[in-house]
Design a protein around this motif. Structure first.
Motif, mmCIF file in Angstrom:
data_model
loop_
_atom_site.group_PDB
_atom_site.id
_atom_site.type_symbol
_atom_site.label_atom_id
_atom_site.label_comp_id
_atom_site.label_asym_id
_atom_site.label_seq_id
_atom_site.Cartn_x
_atom_site.Cartn_y
_atom_site.Cartn_z
ATOM 1 N N ARG A 7 -1.085 4.326 -1.356
ATOM 2 C CA ARG A 7 -2.390 4.845 -0.549
ATOM 3 C C ARG A 7 -1.700 5.496 0.544
ATOM 4 N NH1 ARG A 7 -4.477 0.262 3.558
ATOM 5 N NH2 ARG A 7 -2.830 1.218 4.034
ATOM 6 N N ASP A 8 -0.529 5.422 1.443
ATOM 7 C CA ASP A 8 0.192 5.937 1.930
ATOM 8 C C ASP A 8 0.715 6.748 1.738
ATOM 9 O OD1 ASP A 8 -0.119 3.722 3.757
ATOM 10 O OD2 ASP A 8 1.999 2.625 2.966
ATOM 11 N N HIS A 14 0.620 -1.383 0.013
ATOM 12 C CA HIS A 14 -0.253 -0.158 0.381
ATOM 13 C C HIS A 14 1.417 0.860 0.313
ATOM 14 C CE1 HIS A 14 -2.812 -2.764 0.673
ATOM 15 N NE2 HIS A 14 -2.787 -2.990 2.583
ATOM 16 N N LEU A 47 -1.663 9.876 1.402
ATOM 17 C CA LEU A 47 -2.755 9.735 3.139
ATOM 18 C C LEU A 47 -1.848 11.246 3.007
ATOM 19 C CD1 LEU A 47 -4.060 6.586 4.320
ATOM 20 C CD2 LEU A 47 -5.031 8.622 3.610
#
Length: 243
Positions: free
Chosen positions: A223-224, A220, A227
């Motif tokens: 995604r990290d 991920h 964010l």
């Protein structure tokens, strides 16, 4: 070694180092963009809370790591509040307080951003990230060697100090000073010999290129990073929010 202890034991150990580096960079930019000392202090508090609560770094360990830098910053601020006049000589300069407060607040915010990165990311992950960013290989090799030698240096200090204490090397002030001198001389010799042995070992393995290590894979990562960019944008907005 407190930094390494936190870097390997926190809850964000499996988060992509690119995401943590992006958030730290946003924290640095927000620190410089803070509109007031109060906004900078809010940034520092936010970064510290995220590191301790979000990543699970113990608050006591965080304070122990931050204490030397905060102490140095405090002494520097005291020095900035002293002025020299040609007529009256040394005097306090309360008129410089707004500039000193802004400097102290931004420095604390920048320190908190960097601590959030180093306390949650092992150096091996940071070096792998820097290698992907095309940093010079010579610089990365020097970082790795210095990092390894720190542990060798720490172990040598522990062994010599244990031997000196077993022989009552600290029984008197004279003995303590003599033990300190012997410790310094012994460590200088040990570090030089071990560095030479490391160099010869690399040459024996035909080590004429850059050092290579296995690069860990992080799930991920995209995604990290997304964010982290969003959270960094929040820090920038917080920096511009008036007190």
């Amino acid at each position: 070694m407190l930094i390494e202890q936190a870097a390997y034991a926190n809850r964000w150990r499996g988060v992509s180092p690119a995401a943590k580096a992006a958030f730290a960079l946003a924290g640095l930019l927000a620190a410089f963009a803070a509109v007031s000392p109060g906004a900078a202090l809010r940034l520092a508090l936010c970064s510290a809370v995220l590191t301790c609560v979000g990543a699970g770094v113990p608050a006591g360990l965080y304070l122990r790591v931050a204490a030397p830098a905060v102490g140095f910053l405090g002494l520097s601020c005291v020095g900035l509040l002293v002025a020299v006049d040609p007529d009256s000589g040394w005097r306090w300069a309360p008129e410089a307080w707004p500039q000193v407060a802004a400097l102290a607040g931004r420095s604390l915010a920048a320190l908190a951003a960097l601590l959030g990165l180093v306390l949650t990311t092992p150096l091996s992950d940071l070096i792998a990230l820097l290698r992907r960013l095309r940093c010079p290989a010579v610089l990365l090799d020097l970082m790795v060697l210095c990092y390894r030698m720190l542990f060798v240096f720490s172990q040598a200090v522990h062994e010599v100090r244990t031997a000196q204490q077993a022989r009552l090397g600290d029984a008197t002030l004279r003995h303590s000073l003599r033990s300190l001198g012997q410790l310094t001389a012994n460590l200088a010799l040990q570090v030089w010999q071990r560095a030479l042995a490391l160099h010869l070992a690399a040459l024996a393995r035909n080590g004429d290129g850059s050092l290579r290590f296995l690069t860990p894979q992080f799930a991920h990562a995209g995604r990290d990073t997304a964010l982290a960019v969003l959270a960094g944008g929040g820090l920038l907005m917080l920096a511009r929010w008036p007190s």
